[in-house]
Each structure stands twice: as C-alpha cells, then as structure tokens.
Scaffold this motif. Structure first.
Motif, PDB file in Angstrom:
ATOM      1  N   ASN A  91       0.806  -1.225   0.000  1.00  0.00           N
ATOM      2  CA  ASN A  91       0.000   0.000   0.000  1.00  0.00           C
ATOM      3  C   ASN A  91       0.840   1.276   0.000  1.00  0.00           C
ATOM      4  OD1 ASN A  91      -2.326  -1.520   0.057  1.00  0.00           O
ATOM      5  ND2 ASN A  91      -2.518  -1.467   2.289  1.00  0.00           N
ATOM      6  N   ASP A  92       2.156   1.157   0.000  1.00  0.00           N
ATOM      7  CA  ASP A  92       3.005   2.353  -0.020  1.00  0.00           C
ATOM      8  C   ASP A  92       2.770   3.153  -1.294  1.00  0.00           C
ATOM      9  OD1 ASP A  92       4.072   1.764   2.379  1.00  0.00           O
ATOM     10  OD2 ASP A  92       6.052   1.182   1.673  1.00  0.00           O
ATOM     11  N   TYR A  93       2.692   4.470  -1.132  1.00  0.00           N
ATOM     12  CA  TYR A  93       2.455   5.351  -2.279  1.00  0.00           C
ATOM     13  C   TYR A  93       3.770   5.977  -2.729  1.00  0.00           C
ATOM     14  CZ  TYR A  93       1.091   9.519  -4.896  1.00  0.00           C
ATOM     15  OH  TYR A  93       0.975  10.499  -5.853  1.00  0.00           O
ATOM     16  N   PHE A  94       4.025   5.967  -4.036  1.00  0.00           N
ATOM     17  CA  PHE A  94       5.160   6.679  -4.618  1.00  0.00           C
ATOM     18  C   PHE A  94       4.621   7.564  -5.735  1.00  0.00           C
ATOM     19  CE2 PHE A  94       8.097   4.598  -2.080  1.00  0.00           C
ATOM     20  CZ  PHE A  94       9.403   4.871  -2.438  1.00  0.00           C
ATOM     21  N   SER A  95       5.076   8.791  -5.797  1.00  0.00           N
ATOM     22  CA  SER A  95       4.563   9.748  -6.772  1.00  0.00           C
ATOM     23  C   SER A  95       5.181   9.512  -8.145  1.00  0.00           C
ATOM     24  CB  SER A  95       4.859  11.179  -6.294  1.00  0.00           C
ATOM     25  OG  SER A  95       4.475  12.106  -7.286  1.00  0.00           O
ATOM     26  N   LYS A  96       4.439   8.860  -9.025  1.00  0.00           N
ATOM     27  CA  LYS A  96       4.933   8.611 -10.387  1.00  0.00           C
ATOM     28  C   LYS A  96       5.042   9.913 -11.178  1.00  0.00           C
ATOM     29  CE  LYS A  96       2.940   3.955 -10.579  1.00  0.00           C
ATOM     30  NZ  LYS A  96       1.910   3.082 -11.200  1.00  0.00           N
ATOM     31  N   GLU A  97       4.094  10.846 -10.935  1.00  0.00           N
ATOM     32  CA  GLU A  97       4.082  12.098 -11.701  1.00  0.00           C
ATOM     33  C   GLU A  97       5.350  12.926 -11.486  1.00  0.00           C
ATOM     34  OE1 GLU A  97      -0.135  11.019 -10.435  1.00  0.00           O
ATOM     35  OE2 GLU A  97       1.838  11.168  -9.495  1.00  0.00           O
ATOM     36  N   ALA A  98       5.894  12.832 -10.262  1.00  0.00           N
ATOM     37  CA  ALA A  98       7.060  13.664  -9.927  1.00  0.00           C
ATOM     38  C   ALA A  98       8.384  12.937 -10.115  1.00  0.00           C
ATOM     39  CB  ALA A  98       6.941  14.150  -8.484  1.00  0.00           C
ATOM     40  N   SER A  99       8.367  11.694 -10.576  1.00  0.00           N
ATOM     41  CA  SER A  99       9.595  10.891 -10.615  1.00  0.00           C
ATOM     42  C   SER A  99      10.669  11.504 -11.517  1.00  0.00           C
ATOM     43  CB  SER A  99       9.282   9.456 -11.057  1.00  0.00           C
ATOM     44  OG  SER A  99       8.672   9.460 -12.326  1.00  0.00           O
ATOM     45  N   LYS A 100      10.263  12.078 -12.644  1.00  0.00           N
ATOM     46  CA  LYS A 100      11.257  12.676 -13.552  1.00  0.00           C
ATOM     47  C   LYS A 100      11.898  13.906 -12.911  1.00  0.00           C
ATOM     48  CE  LYS A 100      12.002  14.314 -18.280  1.00  0.00           C
ATOM     49  NZ  LYS A 100      11.383  14.621 -19.598  1.00  0.00           N
ATOM     50  N   SER A 103       0.982  21.941 -14.507  1.00  0.00           N
ATOM     51  CA  SER A 103       0.222  22.590 -13.429  1.00  0.00           C
ATOM     52  C   SER A 103       0.154  21.718 -12.175  1.00  0.00           C
ATOM     53  CB  SER A 103      -1.184  22.947 -13.900  1.00  0.00           C
ATOM     54  OG  SER A 103      -1.882  21.785 -14.323  1.00  0.00           O
ATOM     55  N   PHE A 104       0.003  20.394 -12.362  1.00  0.00           N
ATOM     56  CA  PHE A 104      -0.054  19.504 -11.198  1.00  0.00           C
ATOM     57  C   PHE A 104       1.265  19.537 -10.438  1.00  0.00           C
ATOM     58  CE2 PHE A 104       1.105  15.431  -9.303  1.00  0.00           C
ATOM     59  CZ  PHE A 104       0.062  15.250  -8.406  1.00  0.00           C
ATOM     60  N   LEU A 105       2.388  19.399 -11.177  1.00  0.00           N
ATOM     61  CA  LEU A 105       3.698  19.396 -10.524  1.00  0.00           C
ATOM     62  C   LEU A 105       4.006  20.752  -9.904  1.00  0.00           C
ATOM     63  CD1 LEU A 105       6.073  17.332 -12.851  1.00  0.00           C
ATOM     64  CD2 LEU A 105       5.199  16.727 -10.593  1.00  0.00           C
ATOM     65  N   ASN A 106       3.590  21.818 -10.565  1.00  0.00           N
ATOM     66  CA  ASN A 106       3.840  23.157 -10.034  1.00  0.00           C
ATOM     67  C   ASN A 106       3.186  23.321  -8.661  1.00  0.00           C
ATOM     68  OD1 ASN A 106       4.997  25.773 -10.357  1.00  0.00           O
ATOM     69  ND2 ASN A 106       2.943  26.581 -10.768  1.00  0.00           N
ATOM     70  N   TYR A 107       1.933  22.854  -8.549  1.00  0.00           N
ATOM     71  CA  TYR A 107       1.242  22.932  -7.266  1.00  0.00           C
ATOM     72  C   TYR A 107       1.857  21.969  -6.256  1.00  0.00           C
ATOM     73  CZ  TYR A 107      -2.604  23.067  -3.894  1.00  0.00           C
ATOM     74  OH  TYR A 107      -3.354  23.193  -2.754  1.00  0.00           O
ATOM     75  N   VAL A 144       4.790  20.816  -1.172  1.00  0.00           N
ATOM     76  CA  VAL A 144       5.905  20.179  -0.465  1.00  0.00           C
ATOM     77  C   VAL A 144       6.701  21.223   0.312  1.00  0.00           C
ATOM     78  CG1 VAL A 144       8.121  18.999  -0.758  1.00  0.00           C
ATOM     79  CG2 VAL A 144       6.110  18.212  -2.028  1.00  0.00           C
ATOM     80  N   ALA A 145       7.026  22.333  -0.341  1.00  0.00           N
ATOM     81  CA  ALA A 145       7.881  23.347   0.276  1.00  0.00           C
ATOM     82  C   ALA A 145       7.190  24.082   1.419  1.00  0.00           C
ATOM     83  CB  ALA A 145       8.343  24.347  -0.783  1.00  0.00           C
ATOM     84  N   PHE A 146       5.887  24.343   1.289  1.00  0.00           N
ATOM     85  CA  PHE A 146       5.179  25.108   2.317  1.00  0.00           C
ATOM     86  C   PHE A 146       4.705  24.233   3.479  1.00  0.00           C
ATOM     87  CE2 PHE A 146       5.147  28.476  -0.803  1.00  0.00           C
ATOM     88  CZ  PHE A 146       5.198  29.617  -0.024  1.00  0.00           C
ATOM     89  N   SER A 147       4.636  22.914   3.279  1.00  0.00           N
ATOM     90  CA  SER A 147       4.417  22.024   4.422  1.00  0.00           C
ATOM     91  C   SER A 147       5.798  21.676   4.983  1.00  0.00           C
ATOM     92  CB  SER A 147       3.639  20.773   3.999  1.00  0.00           C
ATOM     93  OG  SER A 147       4.333  20.056   2.990  1.00  0.00           O
ATOM     94  N   GLY A 148       5.832  20.823   6.000  1.00  0.00           N
ATOM     95  CA  GLY A 148       7.127  20.492   6.598  1.00  0.00           C
ATOM     96  C   GLY A 148       7.165  19.055   7.072  1.00  0.00           C
ATOM     97  N   ALA A 149       8.372  18.595   7.424  1.00  0.00           N
ATOM     98  CA  ALA A 149       8.524  17.220   7.922  1.00  0.00           C
ATOM     99  C   ALA A 149       9.790  17.095   8.754  1.00  0.00           C
ATOM    100  CB  ALA A 149       8.576  16.225   6.759  1.00  0.00           C
TER     101      ALA A 149
END
Length: 356
Positions: A72-81, A131-135, A140-145
């Motif tokens: 069930n682990d999620y990996f972002s395919k859209e952002a992989s490149k 547009s998806f990657l831009n958002y 990512v940057a405005f949230s934190g971890a």
C-alpha cells in the motif's frame, strides 16, 4: 511516513520515519527521496561516473537501492522525472567536486539532508510548466517534515535526526531485563542547547525567536525539511505565492507571515548524527515520531517490544485488596492473568503490538 531500503552499490541498510505537519506533502516527498541522496553521497567516484555515463548513453542504470515496501506504499509517479533530474544534478556536482577521499557515513548523512532540503526549496522557486507538478512542489515546500534515519552497516549504527522524532536502542541485560539507550536528541524547546543555538543565531531576537515553547511562537520542531515560511525572505514568499497557482493564493496559511520575522532562515534541516558500535546485547532499534514518546515512557516501550520479540513476558506480582481472599477469587485472578498473557503475542509485528 516510513521507509526502508538496502544500499546495493555500497554496504548497509537505511531505515527512517518522517513526520509531516501543515499537510503530508513534505513527509511524502522526503520519504521517497532522502535515501537516494544518502546512497549517492556514499558512492565512490568511479560508480558515480559509471551511472552518469549510463544516463548519457541511454543504458540501463545500476540499481542504487532495493526498497522494502508495503503493497500500500504510495510513490509519486508524476514527480519521478523531476526527482530524478534533481538527484542527477547532485551526483554531477559530486563528480565535479571529486576530492579523491572516501565520504564517511556521518558526512554523507548531513550533506544529503541539507541538499534535499535545498532542492525542495529550489524546485518550489523555479516552478514547473506542468500545473499539477507546479502545485505539488509548492505544497511540499510550504508544508514540513521531521526525519529520523538510521544507517546500519554490520556493527556500525549511525542515526541522523532532524526534528522531534526519536531513535531508541533496546538493550537486554545479563539478567534478562531491558534497558533503553537514546540514539537521538529532540530538536524542540525541551532541548536547552537548541534554544541557545537559536538565540545565538538570532542575537537581537532572544525574546521572540522561541515563544511558548515554539519557534516564533508557531512551530514545535526547531529543525525540519520544507517549512519555507520559516526559511525564505518575506519578499521571496510573496513573489512565489503571487506567481503561483490560485490554490496557493487562496490558502490563508501560505500567505500568513510569522510574527517577529526579521532574520530568516530560522529553520534548518541539518541533522544531528550519533554513532554507536553495536554490541551483542543491543537487540533492536525503535524509530518513531513524537506521538509515541509523548504517550509512553521509553523504558516501558523497550520492555514491551523486548518481551514481544523474545516471547518472555515478565509479570508483576498479583495484588489483592486484603488478606481475606477465597480460593475461588484467587483462581479468578490467575485466570485473568493467563488470558492477558495469551493475548500479548497475538500481533504479527512489534509495531502493531506496541500500538495496541
């Protein structure tokens, strides 16, 4: 989020937990990307050159990591490149910087944390035509971890920690009892050295840099990935938000500037790294976010996990309310105790058992 992977081109295994705040985007991105940065930082020069040449010629790349994932682990395919391009830029710079020296694990961990955080910031500033990657990069940057990562290579254990997650070593003593060895320091208001560090970095803001046990009165951890609201200048924040998508412009949190915001950056992702040479009595390592440590004492946590792993459950003496206890009542107490023991080890893994 949590991640686990084996380094294939160098030795060792990586394990980590990532605790997000102001949304899950930053924790998700760091959980997918940080281990690649660490693995690349540990590679010798000839392997880096081999990987770069493979990319240039279109050949298959050497696998760097073997991930140990849950289905069930999620990996972002859209952002992989996007992620790959940033990682490639990093290893190209390592090739150009060729010092001829082998990078030690501590240095690799520190460099990787700092470089990934820098890339998160840069990607958000540059944006993306998609547009998806831009958002996404802005989220990512405005949230934190926060991040707590262990690198285990034989008897060599390194723990790199940024924020208030924690690593704890479970030690079994000769008499079978369990003790805990803390392998990280929390970066929050309970750590006096962190308060002093912030005050020394912002000498004219000693009364405002930490208020109500929070950074600028707002943020609990004093080190974290992302959280550009505590790193970027006010001008840069406004410029990025104004040129960003409508979802960002309409978000009151992203537009909010922290009070007493005079000398950014106030926040860093630089980890504190602790080394430990493993001994035969060191039996397990617990990596967990602050929710666990706020709920249970570290000694109880180690005892519960130790008993689960060994199958040996140390019972407390039965306490009775007075001297007049009938045999029937005593039998009832013993039956209850036996039922508790039989249910103690029903869970399939130690983490599930600890949560229960």
């Amino acid at each position: 989020r949590r991640s686990a992977a084996t380094c294939l081109q160098t030795r060792g295994m990586l394990l980590g937990v990532f605790d997000g705040h102001a949304g899950c985007a930053c924790a998700q991105a760091v959980s997918e990307r940080l281990f690649y940065y660490i693995a690349v930082s540990l590679l010798p020069q000839e392997t880096l050159l081999e990987i770069e040449q493979a990319v240039e010629s279109g050949r298959a790349l050497l696998p760097i990591l073997q991930w140990h994932k849950h289905p069930n682990d999620y990996f972002s395919k859209e952002a992989s490149k996007l992620y790959f391009n940033s990682l490639r830029t990093y290893w190209q710079e390592l090739i150009d910087l060729n010092t001829g020296e082998t990078t030690d694990v501590k240095e690799a961990l520190i460099n990787s944390f700092k470089r990934l955080d820098n890339d998160l910031s840069l990607e958000a500033q540059v944006g993306d035509p998609n547009s998806f990657l831009n958002y996404w990069v802005l989220r990512v940057a405005f949230s934190g971890a926060t991040a707590c990562v262990a690198h285990v290579d034989g008897v060599d254990l390194h723990v790199a920690n940024t924020g208030d997650s924690r690593a704890l070593l479970g030690v079994q003593e000769e008499d079978g009892s369990w003790s805990a060895v803390t392998m990280s320091h929390d970066h929050n208001a309970q750590n006096e050295s962190e308060i002093q560090r912030l005050k020394s970095e912002h000498p004219k803001e000693e009364k405002t840099v930490v208020k109500q046990d929070r950074l600028l009165g707002l943020l609990m951890p004093f080190r974290a990935f992302g959280d550009v609201k505590f790193k970027w200048s006010i001008d840069l924040q406004k410029r990025v938000i104004e040129s960003g998508p409508d979802q960002l412009n309409d978000n009151e949190y992203t537009k909010f500037i922290p009070p007493n915001y005079h000398t950014p950056p106030y926040l860093s992702a630089e980890p504190e790294v602790i080394y430990h040479r493993l001994r035969p009595k060191d039996k397990f390592l617990i990596l967990a976010t602050d929710g666990l440590w706020e709920t249970m004492h570290r000694q109880d946590i180690v005892r519960i996990v130790g008993e689960y792993l060994t199958g040996v459950h140390h019972q407390q003496p039965i306490a009775v309310g007075g001297y007049k206890v009938t045999l029937g009542q005593m039998q009832g107490l013993l039956m209850e105790r036996r039922a508790r023991i039989s249910s103690v080890f029903e869970d399939q893994n130690a983490a599930t058992h600890l949560i229960r």
